[in-house]
Design a protein around this motif. Structure first.
Motif, short mmCIF file in Angstrom:
data_model
loop_
_atom_site.label_atom_id
_atom_site.label_comp_id
_atom_site.label_asym_id
_atom_site.label_seq_id
_atom_site.Cartn_x
_atom_site.Cartn_y
_atom_site.Cartn_z
N HIS A 106 0.84 -1.20 0.00
CA HIS A 106 0.00 0.00 0.00
C HIS A 106 0.87 1.24 0.00
O HIS A 106 2.09 1.17 0.16
CB HIS A 106 -0.88 0.02 1.26
N ASP A 108 0.62 5.23 1.85
CA ASP A 108 -0.12 5.78 2.99
C ASP A 108 -1.15 6.82 2.58
O ASP A 108 -0.89 7.69 1.76
CB ASP A 108 0.85 6.38 4.01
N TRP A 250 9.87 7.65 3.37
CA TRP A 250 9.55 7.19 2.01
C TRP A 250 8.59 8.14 1.32
O TRP A 250 7.82 8.85 1.96
CB TRP A 250 9.01 5.77 2.00
N HIS A 257 4.77 0.10 0.09
CA HIS A 257 5.49 -0.66 1.11
C HIS A 257 4.57 -1.68 1.76
O HIS A 257 3.35 -1.61 1.63
CB HIS A 257 6.11 0.28 2.16
N ARG A 273 5.10 6.80 13.52
CA ARG A 273 5.18 7.42 12.20
C ARG A 273 4.61 8.81 12.17
O ARG A 273 3.52 9.05 12.71
CB ARG A 273 4.38 6.55 11.22
MN MN Z 1 2.04 2.31 5.56
#
Ligand code: MN
Ligand code: OGA
Length: 288
Positions: A106, A108, A250, A257, A273
């Motif tokens: 996926h 984000d 990223w 990822h 995150r």
């Molecule tokens: Mn993710």
């Protein structure tokens, strides 16, 4: 400043060596990091024994941060800019709702109209072995397609569903899935997105996509599967083995990822995150 870069794989990723991201950093030094981010898709900063405030502060240099209103139960209780990816049980002893976060390919926030520009994931605790994350370079994957396939997919929009996450049958998991569904109606994004900063085209898909807009699931699945399999071939992938105090950044606009289940689930894995907001994309799909 001249950055010391070490490539992480053929497909994507670079480590920025000998850097402390919490130290004062000039605009031009940050500019070099930003350039490396655009060039490599994934950046690794090792040994960042920094505070949560410093993690948030460095992340802010890339753009406005998401306060994760779309994931209320995954937020850090004191820091809304931090999203937890953890299998540490909740204070009342029930399993964490984020223990299976990211277990499918996926990118984000693709289930929102402002999908994320980039994410910075910090590792606090990692199992003795495994708990790896893999990344795929969707620009290279797009460029490796034939002109005929590139043309075909350029017209398609894919519907991104939230909550593609693996579930146990616990009440908390079911409630969490229902909340996610309510907060995130299905949205469609172009299958080929033009990167707003590099101008390069990339496949924008993943395993939260079940069908193309205007097509049935049965019609869409073979092509979705083909493209996801194509994009995640080893030559387009980097597999990260975490150390504590790694921060990985990223680019959600041109990479995908996946969090692997390659570890003893009785061992603790705890990540936090920040999510940098991106530019508007896509539209809400009315589903009968
Ligand atoms: Mn993710
Ligand atoms: C994320 C995510 C992967 C991991 O934080 O967005 O997908 O390996 N995490 O924890």
């Amino acid at each position: 400043m001249s950055l010391k870069l070490r490539k992480l794989s053929h497909g994507l990723g670079a480590e920025i060596c000998d850097i402390n991201i919490a130290a004062p950093m000039s605009e031009s030094a940050f500019g070099e990091i930003h350039r490396a981010f655009l060039d490599n898709g994934v950046l690794l900063f090792r040994n960042q024994n920094i505070t949560r405030e410093q993690h948030i502060e460095f992340s802010r240099r890339f753009g406005e941060l998401d306060d994760h209103a779309a994931f209320p139960s995954d937020r850090h209780p004191q820091y809304p800019q931090l999203m937890l990816v953890t299998n540490e049980p909740q204070p009342d002893g029930t399993p964490s709702v984020s223990r299976y976060t990211g277990r499918r390919w996926h990118t984000d926030m693709s289930h929102t109209l402002e999908p994320s520009l980039g994410s910075l994931l910090r590792c606090w605790k990692i199992p003795g072995v495994g708990g790896d994350t893999m990344f795929a370079n969707m620009t290279l994957a797009y460029e490796a397609l034939s002109p005929g396939m590139q043309k075909l997919i350029s017209k398609l929009h894919a519907i991104h569903f939230s909550g593609g996450r693996k579930l146990d049958n616990t009440i908390a998991d079911q409630a969490h899935a229902a909340e996610q569904k309510r907060l995130s109606p299905p949205l469609a994004h172009p299958v080929v997105r033009v990167h707003p900063e590099t101008g390069r085209k990339a496949i924008y898909l993943g395993e939260k996509v079940k069908r193309f807009d205007g097509m049935s699931e049965a019609e869409s699945q073979p092509l979705i599967e083909y493209l996801n399999n194509h994009a995640t071939k080893p030559e387009f992938v980097y597999r990260h083995q975490w150390h504590e105090n790694d921060i990985l950044l990223w680019d959600n606009r041109c990479t995908m990822h996946i969090a692997l289940a390659d570890f003893d689930q009785n061992e603790r894995r705890h990540m936090e995150r920040t999510t940098v907001m991106g530019t508007p994309s896509g539209y809400v799909v009315a589903i009968a």
